[in-house]
Design a protein around this motif. Structure first.
Motif: not given
Length: 381
Positions: A369-375
């Motif tokens: 989820a953190a990686g998706r939010a960052e993208r």
């Protein structure tokens, strides 16, 4: 491993059967408000699924309509349409599916269609039996999944052999381990339950049967019941009769074969674990029971033509037999091992992990989820 900080209802967990509820319950509790439980209704009724939700301490799910009791293609397509509408209205950061059910496949397809990261819990199981609908489900789900949570090293190796990139696979263990550890009743409760059923520890057989290969074939079903009835001449046989199995027994005119057996109404999860914990031998065609017996340290005779869980066989907990006299022979071999055999199994570690699978999966979800939010932030900038 602390629980990840995720927004409320940001992780959609799609399930459709009672075994999925059991195996996903601890993860739902770890995620807390972040978990949005979606029940397709593949197996749903107030008496059984409702009881499991209460017993497992799970929130009321979003329940889909018109799926239970339908043919496989209808179940998948109806669930897919409703999940697509749900994910369009309220898009989660990630979708989690567990195992190989029609509900899991529908959840995987819906996530893929909407570009939502997909996490497959219990990835990499293979029976290599194309006659099993579940085998097709699990292969497709694994190809779609962004994060594959393999229970064992063997599961990981099977995925790699199918060209799944190593970076998408994590060996987490199987969530069934913590489910059994958490829900096995205390010793005094187990003793009271055995007394209520009129049996003594290590002096009865516990049996279940529900798979179509055994229940839809009247000859196979009759063979299983005859073997259980034969065993009942030597010691009590407790038979937990699945509603579907009862219907098949009645339609095949086999109800007389139930007379020597002690029939059990559908059991709660803790009650089943208590009876399994003290059974001299368990006879079943269930996939989940193949895992649970390795945590309980009990011998199992698996009545199936193939299994996607060979680890239980390799570790010495279980053996695979076809319907017929081999059931009785296998049970009697285990009975002949006596207390020494039971002590040996009790000392063996489960091949399915250490009871931390749900925590590992929660950490993976947090990172996903953190990686998706960052993208998404990078794209917006």
């Amino acid at each position: 491993m602390p629980a990840p900080a995720l927004p409320p209802r940001s992780v959609a967990i799609v399930i459709g059967t009672r075994p999925e509820l059991v195996k996903i319950a601890h993860l739902v509790r770890i995620l807390g408000p972040a978990a949005h439980l979606v029940h397709t209704g593949q197996h749903y009724d107030a008496a059984l699924s409702g009881r499991f939700l209460t017993e497992l301490g799970l929130p009321e799910p979003t329940l889909l309509d018109g799926i239970g009791g339908k043919p496989r293609a209808v179940q998948i397509s109806a669930a897919l349409a409703q999940l697509d509408a749900l994910f369009t209205e309220e898009q989660p950061l990630a979708v989690v599916v567990q195992g190989d059910t029609n509900a899991a496949l529908a959840g995987a397809l819906a996530a893929n269609a909407r570009g939502i990261p997909l996490v497959h819990v219990e990835a990499g199981l293979r029976s290599h039996d194309r006659a099993m609908p579940e085998e097709h489900n699990r292969v497709v789900i694994d190809q779609l999944a962004d994060v594959l949570c393999a229970a064992t090293e063997d599961n990981r190796d099977l995925l790699r052999a199918e060209s799944v990139p190593a970076g998408r696979i994590t060996v987490t263990g199987n969530t069934v381990v913590e489910a059994v550890q958490e829900h096995l009743p205390a010793a005094d409760e187990r003793a009271a339950l055995l007394a209520a059923h009129g049996v003594s520890a290590d002096r009865y057989v516990l049996a279940t049967a529900h798979r179509p290969e055994n229940t839809d074939d009247p000859a196979a079903l009759a063979a299983i019941l005859r073997e259980l009835a034969s065993l009942a001449e030597e010691l009590p046989v407790l038979f937990a009769v699945h509603p579907r199995t009862r219907a098949r027994i009645e339609s095949a005119g086999l109800t007389h074969l139930l007379e020597p057996l002690t029939e059990l109404a559908p059991l709660g999860y803790g009650e089943f674990l208590a009876l399994a914990r003290h059974a001299a031998v368990i006879v079943s065609d269930s996939g989940g029971i193949q895992e649970e017996t390795t945590v309980l340290g009990r011998p199992l005779v698996v009545v199936r033509r193939s299994t996607e869980r060979p680890e239980a066989m390799d570790a010495g907990f279980a053996e695979l037999v076809l319907p017929g006299r081999e059931i009785g022979r296998a049970v009697r071999r285990r009975l002949a091992d006596g207390q020494a055999g039971l002590r040996h199994l009790a000392e063996l570690p489960s091949p399915f992990g250490d009871g931390l699978a749900s925590q590992r999966i929660a950490v993976l979800l947090g990172a996903l989820a953190a990686g998706r939010a960052e993208r998404e932030l990078s794209a917006a900038a």
